[in-house]
Design a protein around this motif. Structure first.
Motif: not given
Length: 253
Positions: A99-100, A71-85, A87-97
């Motif tokens: 990253s694809t 994908t060319g983006r950090m933590f994007t396209g795998d399950r690790s990224g699913d978990v990280l983003y 969490a970032l969304h849940e605490v208000g640090l990302a616009s959506q939960p």
């Protein structure tokens, strides 16, 4: 600073310093996984993601063969990224939960996500030499973030071992002996550069599939560390899971 960081990201994406990693990432991009046969794989080093004036940095081993390497983006396209983003969304640090892909509209609020090694390594295991060779990029990125960054979350022992020397080279004093990694570890680094601010560094178990599946790291544990770090950084994390931004500064698609 925007231009400086953009220029650094471009240089990172063109790096060919580690022959083993170059051969692996390009072979994976050529052969592909059947499920992603229609993808045009990135197949290069993956630069950091997030605004150039971030107050919080997240550092952890990230590019996966069919994740960031695709994908060319950090933590994007795998399950690790699913978990990280998530969490970032849940605490208000990302616009959506989720990253694809790079054009999916995701914005990070006051947070920049990066890695100690920018290429996908075979078996997700960079060698010490590859880690040390790639450190120069992390040092430069942290130095560019120095005017605004106030906290760093380091994911995993590998990231911890790589990040502390990089932080020392980028303008902060790391205690000796070096602090030992643990989930929940916290250390304050004083600046060595005039005008720079102290930095709070937080340890967190990596968001790997194994850690999440075994319960070593739960979403609640990750949110707790992110919330503490965001608070220390002067962002405004959500006290309850929500979808809005934690800070109006530093948004980047």
């Amino acid at each position: 600073m925007d231009d400086d960081l953009a220029a650094l990201d471009l240089r990172i994406s063109e790096c060919r310093a580690c022959p083993r990693l170059v051969a692996w990432r390009e072979e994976v991009a050529r052969v592909k996984r059947a499920a992603f046969a229609d993808w045009d794989y990135w197949g290069r080093p993956v630069p950091g993601f997030g605004p150039p004036d971030a107050r919080l940095a997240v550092v952890g081993l990230a590019p996966a063969a069919h994740g960031g390497n695709r994908t060319g983006r950090m933590f994007t396209g795998d399950r690790s990224g699913d978990v990280l983003y998530a969490a970032l969304h849940e605490v208000g640090l990302a616009s959506q939960p989720v990253s694809t892909h790079r054009g999916d509209g995701l914005e990070l609020y006051g947070v920049r996500v990066t890695a100690p090694v920018h290429c996908a390594p075979p078996e997700n295991r960079p060698t010490p030499l590859e880690r040390d060779t790639c450190r120069t990029w992390l040092v430069q990125e942290l130095a560019l973030l120095r005017p605004t960054v106030r906290a760093v979350v380091v994911l995993g022992a590998f990231g911890w071992q790589a990040a502390l020397p990089a932080l020392a080279a980028a303008g902060w004093t790391v205690p000796r002996p070096r602090p030992v990694f643990s989930h929940g570890a916290r250390v304050r680094l004083e600046p060595t550069v005039p005008g720079a601010a102290p930095l709070e560094v937080f340890g967190c178990f990596h968001v790997s599939q194994r850690n999440v599946f075994t319960g070593k790291l739960t979403p609640a544990m990750l949110r707790e560390v992110l919330t503490a770090a965001a608070t220390e950084a002067g962002l405004r994390p959500a006290t309850e899971p929500r979808g809005g931004p934690a800070d109006a500064q530093g948004r980047q698609a």
